[in-house]
Each structure stands twice: as structure tokens, then as C-alpha cells.
Design a protein around this motif. Structure first.
Motif, mmCIF file in Angstrom:
data_model
loop_
_atom_site.group_PDB
_atom_site.id
_atom_site.type_symbol
_atom_site.label_atom_id
_atom_site.label_comp_id
_atom_site.label_asym_id
_atom_site.label_seq_id
_atom_site.Cartn_x
_atom_site.Cartn_y
_atom_site.Cartn_z
ATOM 1 N N LYS A 67 0.848 -1.199 0.000
ATOM 2 C CA LYS A 67 0.000 0.000 0.000
ATOM 3 C C LYS A 67 0.879 1.243 0.000
ATOM 4 O O LYS A 67 1.774 1.367 0.825
ATOM 5 C CB LYS A 67 -0.919 0.005 1.237
ATOM 6 C CG LYS A 67 -1.819 1.236 1.281
ATOM 7 C CD LYS A 67 -2.468 1.379 2.636
ATOM 8 C CE LYS A 67 -3.149 2.728 2.800
ATOM 9 N NZ LYS A 67 -2.224 3.887 2.762
ATOM 10 N N VAL A 69 1.311 5.577 0.221
ATOM 11 C CA VAL A 69 0.699 6.711 0.919
ATOM 12 C C VAL A 69 -0.397 7.295 0.032
ATOM 13 O O VAL A 69 -0.299 7.244 -1.202
ATOM 14 C CB VAL A 69 1.791 7.786 1.177
ATOM 15 C CG1 VAL A 69 1.174 9.118 1.573
ATOM 16 C CG2 VAL A 69 2.763 7.317 2.248
ATOM 17 N N GLY A 70 -1.477 7.810 0.646
ATOM 18 C CA GLY A 70 -2.450 8.599 -0.117
ATOM 19 C C GLY A 70 -3.638 7.825 -0.653
ATOM 20 O O GLY A 70 -4.460 8.396 -1.361
ATOM 21 N N VAL A 71 -3.743 6.535 -0.314
ATOM 22 C CA VAL A 71 -4.947 5.789 -0.703
ATOM 23 C C VAL A 71 -5.543 5.182 0.559
ATOM 24 O O VAL A 71 -4.820 4.864 1.505
ATOM 25 C CB VAL A 71 -4.678 4.654 -1.737
ATOM 26 C CG1 VAL A 71 -4.348 5.206 -3.092
ATOM 27 C CG2 VAL A 71 -3.604 3.704 -1.253
ATOM 28 N N HIS A 80 -10.843 10.289 -1.222
ATOM 29 C CA HIS A 80 -9.558 9.684 -1.574
ATOM 30 C C HIS A 80 -9.714 8.486 -2.497
ATOM 31 O O HIS A 80 -10.748 7.827 -2.503
ATOM 32 C CB HIS A 80 -8.825 9.234 -0.308
ATOM 33 C CG HIS A 80 -8.531 10.364 0.614
ATOM 34 N ND1 HIS A 80 -7.616 11.350 0.306
ATOM 35 C CD2 HIS A 80 -9.036 10.682 1.824
ATOM 36 C CE1 HIS A 80 -7.576 12.223 1.288
ATOM 37 N NE2 HIS A 80 -8.425 11.842 2.225
ATOM 38 N N ARG A 81 -8.625 8.218 -3.225
ATOM 39 C CA ARG A 81 -8.623 6.984 -4.022
ATOM 40 C C ARG A 81 -8.567 5.793 -3.081
ATOM 41 O O ARG A 81 -7.973 5.863 -2.006
ATOM 42 C CB ARG A 81 -7.385 6.970 -4.920
ATOM 43 C CG ARG A 81 -7.539 7.909 -6.103
ATOM 44 C CD ARG A 81 -6.855 7.369 -7.333
ATOM 45 N NE ARG A 81 -5.418 7.223 -7.129
ATOM 46 C CZ ARG A 81 -4.648 6.486 -7.900
ATOM 47 N NH1 ARG A 81 -5.157 5.796 -8.906
ATOM 48 N NH2 ARG A 81 -3.353 6.421 -7.700
ATOM 49 N N ASP A 103 -3.818 3.319 7.791
ATOM 50 C CA ASP A 103 -4.172 4.734 7.637
ATOM 51 C C ASP A 103 -3.792 5.236 6.247
ATOM 52 O O ASP A 103 -2.925 4.657 5.572
ATOM 53 C CB ASP A 103 -3.418 5.580 8.673
ATOM 54 C CG ASP A 103 -3.841 5.254 10.097
ATOM 55 O OD1 ASP A 103 -4.939 4.716 10.279
ATOM 56 O OD2 ASP A 103 -3.046 5.558 11.013
ATOM 57 N N LEU A 104 -4.384 6.370 5.898
ATOM 58 C CA LEU A 104 -4.111 7.004 4.603
ATOM 59 C C LEU A 104 -2.604 7.176 4.365
ATOM 60 O O LEU A 104 -2.094 6.950 3.272
ATOM 61 C CB LEU A 104 -4.811 8.374 4.601
ATOM 62 C CG LEU A 104 -4.719 9.229 3.363
ATOM 63 C CD1 LEU A 104 -5.508 8.602 2.224
ATOM 64 C CD2 LEU A 104 -5.251 10.641 3.635
ATOM 65 N N ASP A 105 -1.887 7.566 5.451
ATOM 66 C CA ASP A 105 -0.459 7.847 5.289
ATOM 67 C C ASP A 105 0.435 6.660 5.675
ATOM 68 O O ASP A 105 1.653 6.802 5.752
ATOM 69 C CB ASP A 105 -0.069 9.091 6.110
ATOM 70 C CG ASP A 105 -0.421 8.945 7.591
ATOM 71 O OD1 ASP A 105 -1.029 7.929 7.973
ATOM 72 O OD2 ASP A 105 -0.083 9.858 8.367
ATOM 73 N N THR A 107 2.127 2.973 4.895
ATOM 74 C CA THR A 107 2.493 2.152 3.734
ATOM 75 C C THR A 107 2.649 0.699 4.186
ATOM 76 O O THR A 107 2.627 0.402 5.374
ATOM 77 C CB THR A 107 3.839 2.617 3.135
ATOM 78 O OG1 THR A 107 4.838 2.518 4.161
ATOM 79 C CG2 THR A 107 3.775 4.053 2.627
#
Ligand code: URA
Length: 245
Positions: A67, A69-71, A80-81, A103-105, A107
Motif C-alpha cells: 500500500k 501513501v495517499g490511498v 480519496h482513491r 491509515d491514509l499515510d 504504507t
């Protein structure tokens, strides 16, 4: 499994198309025409045919993603995507869901599967398998941080956390190993011992490590060895529970 779901998954066709074919008497279970899509069929036991062709048992799909960052690790999101949107066409399946959340941030290792029971096995609160995270931190860890992790920190929401392991790796980096999955758990635990997480990466779930060959955003099918490792991890979690009772 319901008959209509079985046919739909075997052929990757919609439930409405399946319903028509069932109504038309094209589907048989053990040689008998069945016109009710809601009947239960036993996977690997009942013989289901459509137009006299035996359907295969629907195979589940299990994926490992690095994964980025940012999804978000959700199936839908208004802003968000989602991780599902990152999947190449060849890996898509409408029943795929992320098993647990990052979390979104954050990885790292995220599993996706069409098999909800795998998620239940891995995430059930009574047999949460071990997960390891690498955190980059800002600030200074309190001297007693390791002992407090081992004793079980209290996050203030409900019961104290289960004992967890904190390792200082140098260069502002620590490894946290725990057996739960509470909201922002690693970040909140580290905040209690004096530091802020600036980057978080999950490297392992139970005995399964993130494949180093996967770049952020990449995905691959789990191999049977990976699945064996995950099932063995559930065994480890159960054994640990019994030993600590
Ligand atoms: N703990 C966190 O704080 N965030 C994650 O994404 C996973 C564990």
C-alpha cells in the motif's frame, strides 16, 4: 453458499443474469432442476450444472499489496482513491475487500481477499495475529518506553492494550510488534511514550512478510505458501493466547 452466488462467482456473471437462468430451469444441483437461487450448495460436495455444464467451485482470490501513501484501505471513499482503484484490470474482482485497515499515510503490507472468512480468521479480536510496523519518529522516547509497551499501555478508549514489543533501531526508527488493530494504535501508543510518528510502514502480518519485490502500489496473488504461512500465524496466535491465560 447460496446457489445464485455460487453460479455468479463461478462464471463471473451478475446475480440478475443468474436469476434468469435459474428461473428458466437451466441450473441443476445433483441432477435436479432447482428454481430457487437461495438454496444452499455445499462447496466441493454438490454438483452444480448450468445448461448441463458442471461449474467449478468458485476459487477465492487473495492478494498482497504494497500500500502506498495517499490511498484508503476501503472499498469506497468520497474523497480519496481506494486501494481497489489501484488494482490492475487482471487483479480486479467485485468481491475483493481489504482485510483490515492501514491509515491514509501508512504504507506496507495490506491483504485483499474475496474470502471474508480469511479476514475473520486474521482479525478476530480473540486471535489477532501478530503485526510488525516500522515507524520513523520525531522526538525523544521515554527511558521506560519498552517496559510500558510490554506492560500494556492504556489508550484511554477502553481496555488496556495487550502487551506489545518496542525495539529501537537507531536513526529515529523503531519497530512495534503488536496483536491488536485499534484505531491509529501505533501512532497513539508511541505518542504516549513521547514521540510523534512521521512515517509508518507495516512489514509483516504473522509469518507473512511484505514481498520486497513489490514497489508501492504493486500487487500480487498470494501463493499457497503465503496462505499456509497465514493459517500457521492464526495457529500461533491461538497458542499464544492459551499460553498467556
Ligand atoms: N497503527 C496506526 O497508527 N496506523 C496504522 O495504519 C496501522 C497501525
Amino acid at each position: 453458499m447460496r446457489l445464485d452466488r455460487f453460479v455468479s462467482q463461478s462464471l463471473s456473471i451478475s446475480r440478475s443474469v443468474v436469476a434468469q437462468r435459474i428461473r428458466r430451469g437451466e441450473v441443476t444441483v445433483n441432477g435436479e432442476i432447482v428454481r430457487d437461487g437461495g438454496v444452499t450448495v455445499v462447496l466441493g460436495g454438490d454438483v452444480v450444472c448450468l445448461a448441463h455444464v458442471q461449474l467449478r467451485t468458485p476459487g477465492h482470490r487473495h492478494l498482497m499489496m504494497h500500500k502506498p501513501v495517499g490511498v484508503v484501505s476501503e472499498t469506497k471513499h468520497p474523497i480519496h482513491r481506494t486501494v481497489l482503484e489501484l488494482l490492475p484490470q487482471s487483479s480486479r474482482h467485485r468481491d475483493l475487500v481489504p482485510l483490515g485497515r492501514l491509515d491514509l499515510d501508512t504504507t506496507g503490507l495490506l491483504l485483499l481477499s474475496t474470502d471474508g472468512s480469511l479476514g475473520q480468521l486474521l482479525l478476530h479480536p480473540r486471535r489477532h495475529v501478530e503485526k510488525a510496523y516500522l515507524a520513523t519518529i520525531a522526538g525523544t522516547l521515554s527511558d521506560d518506553a519498552e517496559t510500558r509497551f510490554e506492560a500494556g499501555l492504556t489508550l484511554g478508549d477502553d481496555l488496556p492494550c495487550q502487551p506489545a514489543r518496542l525495539e529501537r533501531l537507531g536513526d529515529g526508527c523503531v519497530r512495534v510488534t503488536l496483536h491488536e488493530g485499534r484505531f491509529h494504535q501505533v501512532k497513539r501508543m508511541l505518542a504516549l511514550v513521547g514521540v510523534r510518528v512521521t512515517a509508518l510502514h507495516r512489514e509483516r502480518i504473522g509469518r507473512l512478510w511484505l514481498d520486497e519485490g513489490l514497489a508501492p502500489g504493486d500487487v500480487r496473488e498470494l501463493t499457497s505458501a503465503d496462505l499456509d504461512a497465514l493459517h500457521a500465524s492464526v495457529g500461533d496466535a491461538l497458542a499464544r493466547r492459551t499460553a498467556t491465560r
